[in-house]
Design a protein around this motif. Sequence first.
Motif, short mmCIF file in Angstrom:
data_model
loop_
_atom_site.label_atom_id
_atom_site.label_comp_id
_atom_site.label_asym_id
_atom_site.label_seq_id
_atom_site.Cartn_x
_atom_site.Cartn_y
_atom_site.Cartn_z
N TYR A 100 2.57 9.75 -5.24
CA TYR A 100 3.27 10.96 -4.81
C TYR A 100 4.27 11.39 -5.88
N ARG A 101 4.96 10.44 -6.48
CA ARG A 101 5.94 10.79 -7.53
C ARG A 101 5.25 11.42 -8.74
N GLU A 102 4.04 11.00 -9.04
CA GLU A 102 3.31 11.53 -10.19
C GLU A 102 2.65 12.87 -9.91
N HIS A 103 2.07 13.04 -8.71
CA HIS A 103 1.25 14.22 -8.45
C HIS A 103 1.76 15.10 -7.31
N LYS A 104 2.84 14.75 -6.69
CA LYS A 104 3.44 15.49 -5.56
C LYS A 104 2.43 15.76 -4.45
N GLN A 105 2.25 17.00 -4.06
CA GLN A 105 1.45 17.35 -2.88
C GLN A 105 -0.01 16.91 -3.00
N HIS A 157 0.84 -1.20 0.00
CA HIS A 157 0.00 0.00 0.00
C HIS A 157 0.87 1.25 0.00
N PHE A 158 1.97 1.22 0.76
CA PHE A 158 2.85 2.37 0.80
C PHE A 158 3.52 2.59 -0.56
N ARG A 159 3.86 1.51 -1.25
CA ARG A 159 4.48 1.66 -2.58
C ARG A 159 3.51 2.30 -3.56
N ARG A 160 2.22 1.95 -3.48
CA ARG A 160 1.23 2.61 -4.33
C ARG A 160 1.12 4.08 -4.00
N LEU A 161 1.14 4.41 -2.71
CA LEU A 161 1.10 5.81 -2.28
C LEU A 161 2.33 6.56 -2.76
N LEU A 162 3.48 5.93 -2.70
CA LEU A 162 4.72 6.54 -3.15
C LEU A 162 4.69 6.80 -4.66
N GLN A 163 4.15 5.86 -5.41
CA GLN A 163 4.03 6.04 -6.87
C GLN A 163 3.12 7.22 -7.19
#
Length: 72
Positions: free
Chosen positions: A40-45, A32-38
């Motif tokens: 975040y990398r695409e859309h930042k804030q 789940h954290f890896r999906r959140l990280l991905q």
Amino acid sequence: MTAYRTRILQDVIDRRLTTRLAATRFGISDSHFRRLLQRYREHKQFSVVNRHRGEPGNRQLLPGLAGRALRI
């Protein structure tokens, strides 16, 4: 809370923190954290904020239904 989350996400990107340790700090699974990280990398804030903000809730009554129920 979003400043805390973005700081942890940025620490993972800068390789100061592992995804597994960051996931335990969030209280979620590693996948789940890896999906959140991905996201975040695409859309930042914007990825940290709930995407359903401003939309009506799922448990909301149909318009006029409450009034009909009270008249009965």
